[in-house]
Write a protein that holds these residues in place. Structure first.
Motif, PDB file in Angstrom:
ATOM      1  N   ASP A   1       0.834  -1.211   0.000  1.00 17.96           N
ATOM      2  CA  ASP A   1       0.000   0.000   0.000  1.00 17.96           C
ATOM      3  C   ASP A   1       0.868   1.260   0.000  1.00 17.96           C
ATOM      4  OD1 ASP A   1      -2.360  -1.433  -0.025  1.00 17.96           O
ATOM      5  OD2 ASP A   1      -2.601  -1.377   2.165  1.00 17.96           O
ATOM      6  N   GLU A   2       1.951   1.221   0.762  1.00 12.58           N
ATOM      7  CA  GLU A   2       2.839   2.384   0.825  1.00 12.58           C
ATOM      8  C   GLU A   2       3.562   2.596  -0.509  1.00 12.58           C
ATOM      9  OE1 GLU A   2       5.286   1.426   4.158  1.00 12.58           O
ATOM     10  OE2 GLU A   2       3.727   1.907   5.639  1.00 12.58           O
TER      11      GLU A   2
ATOM     12  N   HIS B   1       1.074   4.120  -2.857  1.00 16.63           N
ATOM     13  CA  HIS B   1       0.874   5.540  -2.531  1.00 16.63           C
ATOM     14  C   HIS B   1       2.002   6.373  -3.142  1.00 16.63           C
ATOM     15  CE1 HIS B   1      -0.282   9.125  -0.349  1.00 16.63           C
ATOM     16  NE2 HIS B   1       0.953   9.231   0.110  1.00 16.63           N
ATOM     17  N   SER B   2       3.217   5.831  -3.079  1.00 13.35           N
ATOM     18  CA  SER B   2       4.366   6.528  -3.660  1.00 13.35           C
ATOM     19  C   SER B   2       4.219   6.642  -5.172  1.00 13.35           C
ATOM     20  CB  SER B   2       5.657   5.780  -3.314  1.00 13.35           C
ATOM     21  OG  SER B   2       6.768   6.345  -3.983  1.00 13.35           O
TER      22      SER B   2
ATOM     23  N   ASP C   1       1.457   6.668  -6.836  1.00 13.64           N
ATOM     24  CA  ASP C   1       0.341   7.565  -7.112  1.00 13.64           C
ATOM     25  C   ASP C   1       0.772   9.027  -6.996  1.00 13.64           C
ATOM     26  OD1 ASP C   1      -2.456   8.173  -7.603  1.00 13.64           O
ATOM     27  OD2 ASP C   1      -2.599   8.696  -5.489  1.00 13.64           O
ATOM     28  N   THR C   2       1.497   9.337  -5.932  1.00 13.47           N
ATOM     29  CA  THR C   2       1.897  10.735  -5.695  1.00 13.47           C
ATOM     30  C   THR C   2       2.943  11.208  -6.696  1.00 13.47           C
ATOM     31  OG1 THR C   2       3.530   9.982  -4.049  1.00 13.47           O
ATOM     32  CG2 THR C   2       1.348  10.644  -3.234  1.00 13.47           C
TER      33      THR C   2
ATOM     34  N   ARG D   1       0.916   0.275 -10.962  1.00 14.02           N
ATOM     35  CA  ARG D   1       0.638   0.025  -9.552  1.00 14.02           C
ATOM     36  C   ARG D   1       0.902  -1.458  -9.286  1.00 14.02           C
ATOM     37  NH1 ARG D   1       0.305   4.624 -10.345  1.00 14.02           N
ATOM     38  NH2 ARG D   1      -1.258   6.164  -9.707  1.00 14.02           N
TER      39      ARG D   1
END
Length: 208
Positions: free
Chosen positions: A46-47, A50-51, A53-54, A60
């Motif tokens: 998940d982390e 998130h990286s 995505d940002t 993914r």
């Protein structure tokens, strides 16, 4: 410059990236050789996502077929279909795809049941699908002769990017989403197979 050990995030990322098939959280824990739990692996994934995505990455880590794989984001699907459609057709002929569709939607199913749906012998297609690992034997039917029953495998889910068989889409829905002409052509044939399967099931229900 001192050598720096890869972080856990890098190690998980590398294992998922390098694997040719979906790799499970249990396998990741085993290969890392640490005291991490499956839940902690999920959190690391998940982390990482998130990286991605940002930072606007095009991919993914997706949970699929009981494990993790790198996949591009859905917004890029129309572009990638243009690249992948001819390859899919070369790897799986139309007749083999039709047999695979029957097995996917009616499993477990015997050779004779597949032949009833398609009207021709499925032997060649079944042998090809077994060689590719997309189907396997699921036992024997409790009927005369006890014929072998076939079902799809984890490799099937992996190839078609499905988390589970419950996520198997209706082929009509796929056709509505696909704009590429070549993909649409072979899906239309597979859709006719699904309609035949549904028709056979409806007739069986009426007979009962």
């Amino acid at each position: 410059m001192p050598h720096q050990e890869p972080s856990l995030h890098q190690q998980v990322e590398a294992l998922v990236f390098a694997s040719e098939e979906a790799v499970s959280a249990y396998d990741i824990v085993r290969m890392l050789g640490t005291d991490l739990t499956v839940r902690q692996i999920d959190r690391l994934v998940d982390e990482l996502n998130h990286s991605y995505d940002t930072t606007g990455r095009s991919f993914r880590i997706v949970r699929i077929a009981g494990g993790f794989r790198f996949l591009t984001i859905p917004a890029l699907a129309p572009l990638l279909r243009k690249l992948q459609a001819p390859t899919v057709r070369r790897k799986l002929s139309q007749s083999v795809l039709e047999v695979l569709a029957v097995i996917a939607y009616r499993q477990p199913v015997s050779r004779s049941e597949i032949q009833q749906v398609r009207g021709v012998s499925p032997d060649y297609a079944i042998n090809k699908l077994l060689e590719r690992g997309l189907i396997d034997v699921r036992g024997r039917a409790r009927t005369v002769g006890k014929p072998l029953l076939y079902g799809t495998t984890k490799e099937f889910l992996d190839l078609f990017q499905l988390p589970s068989l419950q996520d198997l889409p209706k082929l009509r829905e796929i056709k509505e989403l696909v704009h590429d002409r070549e993909v649409r052509e072979y899906l239309s044939s597979a859709a006719s197979v699904q309609e035949t399967v549904k028709s056979d099931d409806d007739e069986s229900t009426e007979e009962r």
